[in-house]
Design a protein around this motif. Sequence first.
Motif, short mmCIF file in Angstrom:
data_model
loop_
_atom_site.label_atom_id
_atom_site.label_comp_id
_atom_site.label_asym_id
_atom_site.label_seq_id
_atom_site.Cartn_x
_atom_site.Cartn_y
_atom_site.Cartn_z
N GLN A 1 0.82 -0.84 0.10
CA GLN A 1 -0.37 -0.07 0.24
C GLN A 1 1.62 1.32 0.06
O GLN A 1 2.03 1.19 0.68
N THR A 2 0.80 2.64 -1.14
CA THR A 2 1.11 3.81 -0.57
C THR A 2 0.12 4.45 -0.65
O THR A 2 -1.05 4.73 -1.05
N SER A 3 1.11 5.56 0.61
CA SER A 3 0.22 6.71 1.38
C SER A 3 0.22 7.80 0.06
O SER A 3 0.41 7.86 -1.29
N VAL A 4 -0.08 8.81 1.51
CA VAL A 4 -0.15 10.35 0.38
C VAL A 4 0.32 11.14 0.97
O VAL A 4 1.26 10.88 2.08
N MET A 5 1.19 12.16 0.14
CA MET A 5 1.77 13.57 0.46
C MET A 5 1.40 13.90 0.58
O MET A 5 2.26 15.13 1.87
N ARG A 6 0.19 14.88 0.85
CA ARG A 6 -0.15 16.30 0.20
C ARG A 6 -1.33 16.70 2.06
O ARG A 6 -2.28 15.13 2.02
N ARG A 7 -0.75 17.62 2.20
CA ARG A 7 -1.90 17.28 3.47
C ARG A 7 -3.53 17.50 3.49
O ARG A 7 -3.66 18.09 2.15
N GLY A 8 -4.11 17.06 4.17
CA GLY A 8 -5.69 16.98 3.61
C GLY A 8 -6.26 15.84 2.64
O GLY A 8 -7.47 15.96 2.66
N THR A 9 -5.47 14.68 2.77
CA THR A 9 -5.99 13.95 2.13
C THR A 9 -5.19 12.35 2.69
O THR A 9 -6.31 11.38 2.17
#
Length: 447
Positions: A172-180
């Motif tokens: 699984q790959t997460s997200v980099m941007r705040r709010g997502t």
Amino acid sequence: HDLEGIDEFATDKENIEAYLRIHNKPSPQFIREIADKTLLVGLGSTVFRDAKYTSHEVTIDDEQLAWFEDTVKKHPAEEGWKIFVFTHAPPIGSGLRVLQENHVVNGCCWLNHSGGASTRKFIELVRKYRCIKAWFSGHFHLGQDYQDSITFPTIPREQGPYPNRGSCVFAQTSVMRRGTSRDKRRQSRLLRGNKDGFEICTVDHLNGGAVRLDATISYTDSNHEVGVYAHEHEDLQTDNFMKVYSPTQGDECYITLDSDGNIDAVEGCVDPETIAWWHMNCGRVLGVYDGRLIEYDPSTLAPLGLVVGQDELAGKRVVVVSSSGEENCAVSQDVGLEGADCAVAVDEGAGEQAVLLVDDHDSSVTVIQPNEDGSYWRKIVRNKIVRMKEKRRVDAAQIYAKGAFGEPEEEGGPRVVSSWGPYTQISGTATKTGVAGLTAKAKLPTT
């Protein structure tokens, strides 16, 4: 997400053409040889506006799927080939953590989730072609700090049955941007190869880009490898939003038919703590979890979707009974069913079954009818474009109702409801279109 420019493009085709042109891509898929007999392969979703069900189902079209099968077939593990795959959503059978409250109930966990045979095609290719060594996906917006964010093709016997994931590690790959992020993590993956295999790492964007080793995978031969976790994992199982139970062969929640071919699936009323699952005679797998009735894929036991929600199931028992006996096969005189022959059902013996919701308080019984294809999970959420149009129609009806009847009072007054097809009855002749309890007064059906 590259196809969500609904304010810019009228069709998926226009959107894809712009996406490919701007990124200078010849096709939605890609293939790169980054080292000797080591390939990176990516597959891209091509459906959003034209989705039959939810727009957030990640759909790989037939042309790409055929290309992918041809690619893995032409690069056999026995010749030393190693393929690393990248897709937005994971394939069914990956064993990665999914969101019960979001992707399961909406039917968009897996690649081609509602596609039937194409849903299972990806894991079937993984099992058949051992050249597929790792598969990276996102979609769930979850972090990388828990154990089932990486799953190995083999596991110790004491942890359960062989998962049958070929030679593939899923990550699984997460997200980099705040709010997502759905769990406040902001992370990405780093893949590092070496002479013995490869390492999967986490890049922590909340900690200055610090790199953490998560797992080491070592090849033992061209068809097998050993995976080792590099650290302890956080347990997020207690978080209600992260409830992710899936059945496993031999677990204590499995129940079987009794001597009469029936199942009282839940002894007592369903509540949020109830966990049970079973095989139907038709081969389908159903289960009760988190106050819901869920359908699972028979091959992988991964969740497929919601059958009955918490609102409808609360306080009821789930019962499975045979529906193919002689007593169920009197010749009908109903219009459209005259002389219906029950020989097929009788010949099936105990094969045909009915799933019932039993309310002991008001003595009512609800029959959960399967879909036309035999599945039970409800394809409830339609694509976003259809829902936007429906919302505009409802808004127009509300404006009309206010003009015709005035502002509604707190209780009663004018109301606006929607009705949908196609099925509201079992009659062979269309005589009514009202939906009981919604556009028409509800009453129990008579026999």
